[in-house]
Design an enzyme around this catalytic site. Structure first.
Site, PDB file in Angstrom:
ATOM      1  N   LYS A   9       7.894   8.096  20.247  1.00 22.13           N
ATOM      2  CA  LYS A   9       7.516   8.736  18.984  1.00 22.13           C
ATOM      3  C   LYS A   9       8.761   9.028  18.162  1.00 22.13           C
ATOM      4  O   LYS A   9       9.750   9.544  18.670  1.00 22.13           O
ATOM      5  CB  LYS A   9       6.755  10.036  19.248  1.00 22.13           C
ATOM      6  CG  LYS A   9       6.435  10.828  17.992  1.00 22.13           C
ATOM      7  CD  LYS A   9       5.507  11.991  18.260  1.00 22.13           C
ATOM      8  CE  LYS A   9       6.249  13.173  18.815  1.00 22.13           C
ATOM      9  NZ  LYS A   9       5.448  14.418  18.735  1.00 22.13           N
ATOM     10  N   SER A  25       4.389  -5.040   7.893  1.00 16.74           N
ATOM     11  CA  SER A  25       5.117  -4.347   8.947  1.00 16.74           C
ATOM     12  C   SER A  25       5.722  -3.036   8.488  1.00 16.74           C
ATOM     13  O   SER A  25       5.516  -2.572   7.372  1.00 16.74           O
ATOM     14  CB  SER A  25       6.231  -5.224   9.521  1.00 16.74           C
ATOM     15  OG  SER A  25       7.237  -5.431   8.548  1.00 16.74           O
ATOM     16  N   THR A  57       0.406  -1.021  12.377  1.00 15.41           N
ATOM     17  CA  THR A  57       1.214  -2.151  11.936  1.00 15.41           C
ATOM     18  C   THR A  57       2.149  -2.515  13.086  1.00 15.41           C
ATOM     19  O   THR A  57       1.856  -2.190  14.230  1.00 15.41           O
ATOM     20  CB  THR A  57       1.961  -1.840  10.610  1.00 15.41           C
ATOM     21  OG1 THR A  57       2.579  -3.029  10.121  1.00 15.41           O
ATOM     22  CG2 THR A  57       2.977  -0.738  10.759  1.00 15.41           C
ATOM     23  N   TYR A  58       3.232  -3.191  12.789  1.00 15.63           N
ATOM     24  CA  TYR A  58       4.199  -3.533  13.830  1.00 15.63           C
ATOM     25  C   TYR A  58       5.599  -3.226  13.314  1.00 15.63           C
ATOM     26  O   TYR A  58       5.842  -3.171  12.114  1.00 15.63           O
ATOM     27  CB  TYR A  58       4.072  -5.000  14.259  1.00 15.63           C
ATOM     28  CG  TYR A  58       4.262  -5.992  13.142  1.00 15.63           C
ATOM     29  CD1 TYR A  58       5.502  -6.576  12.893  1.00 15.63           C
ATOM     30  CD2 TYR A  58       3.192  -6.346  12.318  1.00 15.63           C
ATOM     31  CE1 TYR A  58       5.674  -7.476  11.854  1.00 15.63           C
ATOM     32  CE2 TYR A  58       3.357  -7.243  11.283  1.00 15.63           C
ATOM     33  CZ  TYR A  58       4.599  -7.804  11.058  1.00 15.63           C
ATOM     34  OH  TYR A  58       4.765  -8.685  10.025  1.00 15.63           O
ATOM     35  N   GLY A  73       3.998  -4.392   2.897  1.00 13.95           N
ATOM     36  CA  GLY A  73       2.743  -5.121   2.786  1.00 13.95           C
ATOM     37  C   GLY A  73       1.595  -4.192   2.418  1.00 13.95           C
ATOM     38  O   GLY A  73       1.784  -3.174   1.748  1.00 13.95           O
ATOM     39  N   ALA A  74       0.395  -4.542   2.876  1.00 17.05           N
ATOM     40  CA  ALA A  74      -0.796  -3.758   2.543  1.00 17.05           C
ATOM     41  C   ALA A  74      -0.661  -2.299   2.960  1.00 17.05           C
ATOM     42  O   ALA A  74      -1.203  -1.401   2.308  1.00 17.05           O
ATOM     43  CB  ALA A  74      -2.024  -4.379   3.197  1.00 17.05           C
ATOM     44  N   ALA A  75       0.082  -2.037   4.025  1.00 15.44           N
ATOM     45  CA  ALA A  75       0.273  -0.659   4.496  1.00 15.44           C
ATOM     46  C   ALA A  75       0.992   0.203   3.463  1.00 15.44           C
ATOM     47  O   ALA A  75       0.889   1.433   3.510  1.00 15.44           O
ATOM     48  CB  ALA A  75       1.038  -0.657   5.809  1.00 15.44           C
TER      49      ALA A  75
END
Length: 126
Positions: A9, A25, A57-58, A73-75
């Site tokens: 975390k 990502s 996501t990654y 991106g979309a995130a």
């Protein structure tokens, strides 16, 4: 049987960039990735403390020492620059691994500087 447990975390990271037109990502400062034990391309969960959004996501490696946290991106629709986020990764552990498992916890302060690290979340009292 396997149990899914918190592996790592990054607590209270600040989003430094939100790049809609990037491939996708979350780019994370390479030093923070290494300290938390999060691998490049590993699936991560991001929890936005400011708006309550939670998304998957990654991780990709950002420039070491930059303290970069870039939602791409979309995130990028889910978080804004300046938002505080909690970035977590999870892993499957066999029964015999559970007794000794300790997550890597990295606590961040202003500028995504490292405040401290730990392997246990403090007990919450009523």
């Amino acid at each position: 049987m396997y149990t899914i447990m918190l592996k790592a975390k990054l607590h209270m990271a600040r989003v430094t960039h939100a790049v809609l037109d990037y491939e996708g990502s979350c780019a994370i400062d390479g030093e923070l990735l290494d300290l938390a034990g999060i691998r490049e391309n590993e699936q991560i969960q991001i929890y936005d403390v400011e708006n309550g959004n939670r998304f998957t996501t990654y991780a990709i490696r950002g420039e070491a020492g930059s303290r970069l946290i870039s939602i791409n991106g979309a995130a990028a629709h889910q978080a804004q620059v300046g938002d505080r986020v909690i970035i977590c990764s999870y892993a499957h552990y066999a029964e015999h691994e559970l007794a000794t498992h300790q997550p890597a916890l990295v606590y961040l302060q202003d500028g995504n500087q490292i405040s401290h690290t730990s392997h246990a979340i403090p007990v919450q009292f009523a």
